[in-house]
Motif scaffolding. Structure first.
Motif: not given
Length: 330
Positions: A157, A159, A245-246, A249, A252-253, A259, A264-265
């Motif tokens: 990852l 950032s 990853e999924d 992500r 994070w939503t 945050k 961008r990641f």
């Protein structure tokens, strides 16, 4: 005394690796953090600079204008590295004093400002002397930098720091998670020693929503010094065996404590050629000084572990680097 600068994919960075080569971790029990409750003391002239910064920030706050919040931090008095008598593993002693964010701004924003003696802070303390031995008041920043891999899908990852983040590294690619040490969060209330590993876990939680219940393989790989901005850093590699990853992500939503720090990641396959290729494909000015060094050390550590802790496996990363250089004509 000048310090050598880390070079990767044909680019010289402004990062000096002070300790560590990625082949072995520095064990948590071999890191001793000594805290002295003594505030850094500026020379009279530099203290005047700090007073002006504080007045301006307080004035902006009173007027409802954008301002910087002052928080309690640490200043690095010294870092010493030795070896134990058994396996010659590194033993690190980090000595800290009290400082705050305005102290940090006083030097970080004024490295090129001339003093009455005609010398800038950079000329006098960082170029005229060994920057690793600069006085404590020049060292009011210590950052924890983590390179994170998702074990379930094998991704590294990257950032990018948000433009909202103050300082010279805004809008640049950086470590997966980065956290400055703060007394409010990182000084245990029970009097126990400060733990750099605990700060790394806090960084992962606050910036990437990695929770204490998540399985985590965390290793301290070394220490570096940003020679351009004069900031100390600890380098960690973290692997999340059960996450991908999924999953991250999606988390994070649903909200992340800090945050706003990243905008961008990018998840890149964690093999050396893919990671080094990503670094090479982004212009050097888009990177923070020490991020490439961190990811290189993480790649080396991953290669060594896959080879049964054979330190010679680091050359697999060197070979991948040569392929990246040749493919791009660097």
């Amino acid at each position: 005394m000048s310090r050598d600068r880390f070079t990767l994919v044909g680019r010289e960075t402004n990062c000096h690796i002070y300790e560590g080569d990625g082949t072995r971790p520095i064990r948590e029990e071999d890191v001793r953090v000594l805290y002295r409750r003594q505030r850094v003391e500026f020379p009279e002239e530099i203290g005047g600079w700090r007073h002006s910064i504080e007045e301006e920030e307080l004035r902006n706050e009173a007027l409802g204008l954008p301002h910087r919040w002052n928080n309690e931090r640490f200043a690095v008095e010294r870092i010493t590295v030795s070896r134990n008598h058994l396996a010659e593993d590194p033993v690190v002693t980090l000595t800290l004093q009290d400082a705050d964010y305005y102290d940090f701004l006083t030097t970080s924003l004024n490295l090129e400002r001339k003093q009455k003696n005609g010398l800038t802070l950079r000329e006098q303390y960082l170029e005229g002397e060994d920057p690793a031995l600069a006085p404590a008041w020049m060292n009011c920043s210590f950052g924890i930098n983590v390179a994170l891999e998702t074990g379930k899908d094998g991704r590294m990852l990257f950032s990018r720091r948000s433009a909202q983040v103050a300082g010279p590294n805004s809008s640049r690619w950086n470590s997966s998670a980065n956290e400055g040490m703060a007394r409010q969060h990182d000084l245990p209330g029970d009097g126990s020693p400060i733990s750099l590993h605990a700060v790394a876990r806090r960084a992962l939680f606050e910036e990437l929503a990695v929770h204490a219940t998540d399985e985590l393989d965390l290793e301290l790989l070394g220490f570096g010094l940003d020679l351009n901005n004069h900031q100390w850093a600890a380098f960690f590699r973290a692997v999340l065996p059960e996450l991908d990853e999924d999953t991250l992500r999606l988390r994070w939503t649903r909200g992340v404590t800090d945050k706003w720090e990243h905008d961008r990641f990018e998840f890149v396959p964690a093999d050396p050629e893919s990671v080094l290729g990503f670094i090479a494909d982004e212009p050097p000015e888009r990177w923070t000084p020490c991020a490439p060094a961190l990811f290189y050390l993480a790649l080396v550590r991953g290669a060594v572990r896959r080879a049964g802790d054979d330190p010679a496996a680091r050359f697999a990363v060197e070979t991948a680097e040569q392929r990246v250089i040749e493919a791009r004509g660097l």
